[in-house]
Design an enzyme around this catalytic site. Structure first.
Site, PDB file in Angstrom:
ATOM      1  N   LYS A 180     -13.714   6.128  -3.111  1.00 41.83           N
ATOM      2  CA  LYS A 180     -13.440   7.299  -3.934  1.00 41.83           C
ATOM      3  C   LYS A 180     -13.470   8.516  -3.002  1.00 41.83           C
ATOM      4  O   LYS A 180     -14.259   8.524  -2.036  1.00 41.83           O
ATOM      5  CB  LYS A 180     -14.552   7.421  -5.001  1.00 41.83           C
ATOM      6  N   SER A 181     -12.689   9.547  -3.252  1.00 35.71           N
ATOM      7  CA  SER A 181     -12.749  10.732  -2.393  1.00 35.71           C
ATOM      8  C   SER A 181     -14.136  11.361  -2.498  1.00 35.71           C
ATOM      9  O   SER A 181     -14.651  11.577  -3.600  1.00 35.71           O
ATOM     10  CB  SER A 181     -11.692  11.754  -2.794  1.00 35.71           C
ATOM     11  N   GLY A 183     -11.430  14.389 -12.098  1.00 38.03           N
ATOM     12  CA  GLY A 183     -12.024  15.590 -11.499  1.00 38.03           C
ATOM     13  C   GLY A 183     -12.815  15.293 -10.246  1.00 38.03           C
ATOM     14  O   GLY A 183     -13.722  16.049  -9.879  1.00 38.03           O
ATOM     15  N   CYS A 220      -4.688  15.268  -4.380  1.00 40.34           N
ATOM     16  CA  CYS A 220      -5.160  15.117  -5.757  1.00 40.34           C
ATOM     17  C   CYS A 220      -4.497  16.204  -6.611  1.00 40.34           C
ATOM     18  O   CYS A 220      -4.553  17.383  -6.261  1.00 40.34           O
ATOM     19  CB  CYS A 220      -6.679  15.254  -5.838  1.00 40.34           C
ATOM     20  N   LYS A 270      -3.393  11.655   3.201  1.00 38.02           N
ATOM     21  CA  LYS A 270      -2.742  11.141   1.986  1.00 38.02           C
ATOM     22  C   LYS A 270      -1.977  12.275   1.321  1.00 38.02           C
ATOM     23  O   LYS A 270      -2.558  13.295   0.942  1.00 38.02           O
ATOM     24  CB  LYS A 270      -3.782  10.571   1.026  1.00 38.02           C
ATOM     25  N   GLY A 287       2.058   2.137  -7.686  1.00 38.40           N
ATOM     26  CA  GLY A 287       2.705   1.147  -8.546  1.00 38.40           C
ATOM     27  C   GLY A 287       2.816  -0.257  -7.999  1.00 38.40           C
ATOM     28  O   GLY A 287       3.575  -1.071  -8.539  1.00 38.40           O
TER      29      GLY A 287
HETATM   30  C1  LIG Z   1      -8.785   6.709 -12.088  1.00 40.02           C
HETATM   31  C2  LIG Z   1      -8.156   7.085 -10.780  1.00 40.02           C
HETATM   32  C3  LIG Z   1      -8.901   7.791  -9.839  1.00 40.02           C
HETATM   33  C4  LIG Z   1      -8.332   8.156  -8.613  1.00 40.02           C
HETATM   34  N1  LIG Z   1      -9.085   8.823  -7.697  1.00 40.02           N
HETATM   35  C5  LIG Z   1      -8.558   9.129  -6.480  1.00 40.02           C
HETATM   36  C6  LIG Z   1      -9.350   9.753  -5.478  1.00 40.02           C
HETATM   37  O1  LIG Z   1     -10.540  10.004  -5.641  1.00 40.02           O
HETATM   38  N2  LIG Z   1      -8.744  10.063  -4.291  1.00 40.02           N
HETATM   39  C7  LIG Z   1      -7.424   9.775  -4.026  1.00 40.02           C
HETATM   40  O2  LIG Z   1      -6.936  10.068  -2.935  1.00 40.02           O
HETATM   41  N3  LIG Z   1      -6.669   9.153  -4.956  1.00 40.02           N
HETATM   42  C8  LIG Z   1      -7.193   8.823  -6.163  1.00 40.02           C
HETATM   43  N4  LIG Z   1      -6.440   8.189  -7.092  1.00 40.02           N
HETATM   44  C9  LIG Z   1      -5.016   7.876  -6.777  1.00 40.02           C
HETATM   45  C10 LIG Z   1      -4.852   6.444  -6.250  1.00 40.02           C
HETATM   46  O3  LIG Z   1      -5.576   6.242  -5.061  1.00 40.02           O
HETATM   47  C11 LIG Z   1      -3.379   6.135  -5.999  1.00 40.02           C
HETATM   48  O4  LIG Z   1      -2.866   7.037  -5.049  1.00 40.02           O
HETATM   49  C12 LIG Z   1      -2.531   6.249  -7.265  1.00 40.02           C
HETATM   50  O5  LIG Z   1      -3.235   5.751  -8.388  1.00 40.02           O
HETATM   51  C13 LIG Z   1      -1.209   5.508  -7.126  1.00 40.02           C
HETATM   52  O6  LIG Z   1      -1.431   4.142  -6.898  1.00 40.02           O
HETATM   53  P1  LIG Z   1      -1.375   3.051  -8.091  1.00 40.02           P
HETATM   54  O7  LIG Z   1      -0.097   3.279  -8.841  1.00 40.02           O
HETATM   55  O8  LIG Z   1      -1.420   1.723  -7.403  1.00 40.02           O
HETATM   56  O9  LIG Z   1      -2.546   3.289  -8.960  1.00 40.02           O
HETATM   57  C14 LIG Z   1      -6.981   7.808  -8.333  1.00 40.02           C
HETATM   58  C15 LIG Z   1      -6.241   7.096  -9.280  1.00 40.02           C
HETATM   59  C16 LIG Z   1      -6.806   6.729 -10.488  1.00 40.02           C
HETATM   60  C17 LIG Z   1      -5.972   5.945 -11.476  1.00 40.02           C
END
Ligand SMILES: Cc1cc2nc3c(=O)[nH]c(=O)nc-3n(C[C@H](O)[C@H](O)[C@H](O)COP(=O)(O)O)c2cc1C
Length: 302
Positions: free
Chosen positions: A46-47, A73, A127, A162, A241
């Site tokens: 998590k960040s 958040g 974010c 990122k 995705g």
């Molecule tokens: C609930 C949730 C929390 C996330 N928290 C972070 C985060 O803390 N830091 C970050 O860089 N990306 C965060 N993301 C983004 C994911 O790392 C990822 O970039 C994004 O969901 C796209 O990938 P996916 O379609 O496989 O989920 C979060 C995504 C979700 C769904």
């Protein structure tokens, strides 16, 4: 002999090309250990911020027909807490995601991990739903430059940036990151989105606007990986995705050397990494690719 699915993202070596994306399963080392055993090549935390953050009140996450809409958040216990936790028990390849507003936030956090074994850092410049961090930083080239320069100076391990789609051209963020000495790019974060309860008329998320993830964003993410890989000589991790081996292969062909998986881990929980790794391996066998690098960016030939 079966194909070799190990890969490199610049200086980062991975036994397998699939990684857990940031924020999906927090920072539990038990969970990370289990996903590593199941086939994840690396786990992104998590960040983490300089101090603990509470995040937003509920509702913070909504399940969509496909994928999620979230504005959590960036709630997290802070980088010093995780660094201490990791220093007591570190057995899996971890990439630490960092979030902050100014270079000093990031260098403070990097110092916390000085004596901890990690694979690298991923700077969250994308974010889409927290003020003064994430995309607001990513949209400011001067800030991106000073943050990356400062982190690179302080860090003994590789540093990834990122990126996501904000209000400025994300390719300019990538250009600045490359010019500032970044080791690799992760693309992309969630896409700004919202949902409204039609009975009450209220936005559903407490923060109103959040980030959309999951299979609907895949074509956007594939396009970004393809564009970055066409324009810059920089290692890329594709994200957005991925839920099947076919999705992962598409990202590799677009130009990424590895993929991160987020929402699909939330949706399917077990087996995602091994299923995708097996599928990639079988595809490589069929296509006669011996190494991942042989297929990275093939789509750019056409
Ligand atoms: C609930 C949730 C929390 C996330 N928290 C972070 C985060 O803390 N830091 C970050 O860089 N990306 C965060 N993301 C983004 C994911 O790392 C990822 O970039 C994004 O969901 C796209 O990938 P996916 O379609 O496989 O989920 C979060 C995504 C979700 C769904």
């Amino acid at each position: 002999m079966s194909p070799d699915i190990s890969t490199h993202v610049g200086p980062i070596s991975l036994e397998r090309p699939t990684m857990l994306a940031s924020g999906i399963l927090g920072i539990s080392l038990d969970v990370f250990g289990r996903l590593y055993k199941e086939g994840a090549g690396a786990l992104v935390t998590k960040s983490l911020s300089k101090e603990p953050w509470d995040g937003y009140p509920n509702p913070t996450i909504i399940g969509l027909k496909h994928g999620y809409l979230n504005a959590v958040g960036l709630s997290n216990p802070g980088a010093p807490y995780f660094a201490k936790m990791l220093s007591q028990n570190q057995t899996v390849p971890i990439i630490v995601s960092l979030v902050g507003s100014v270079p000093e936030d990031f260098t403070f956090m990097v110092k916390q991990f000085e004596n901890v074994k990690i694979l690298g850092y991923e700077l969250n410049l994308s974010c889409p739903h927290v003020e003064k961090v994430g995309l607001e930083v990513g949209d400011d080239p001067e800030l991106v430059h000073t943050i990356i320069k400062s982190v690179k100076k302080e860090s003994k391990v590789p540093v990834l940036a990122k990126v996501g789609l904000g209000s400025s051209d994300y390719l300019e963020t990538v250009r600045t990151a490359c010019d500032s000495g970044i080791d690799g790019i992760t693309a992309i974060n969630t896409l700004r989105a919202m949902a409204i309860d039609i009975q009450t008329g209220r936005p559903i998320l407490s923060h109103k606007i959040g980030g959309m993830s999951g299979s609907p964003i895949k074509p956007v993410a594939v396009r970004c990986v393809y564009e970055i890989s066409s324009k810059f000589d920089i290692p890329i991790i594709g994200c957005g995705g991925v839920s099947s081996w076919e999705d992962a292969v598409e990202f590799l062909l677009a130009g990424s050397s590895a993929v991160q998986i987020g929402s699909a881990v939330g949706e399917k929980w077990t087996g995602v990494f091994s299923e995708i790794n097996d599928g990639i391996s079988k595809y490589m066998e069929k296509k006669n690719y011996k190494k991942i690098s042989e297929m990275v960016g093939i789509a750019k030939k056409f």
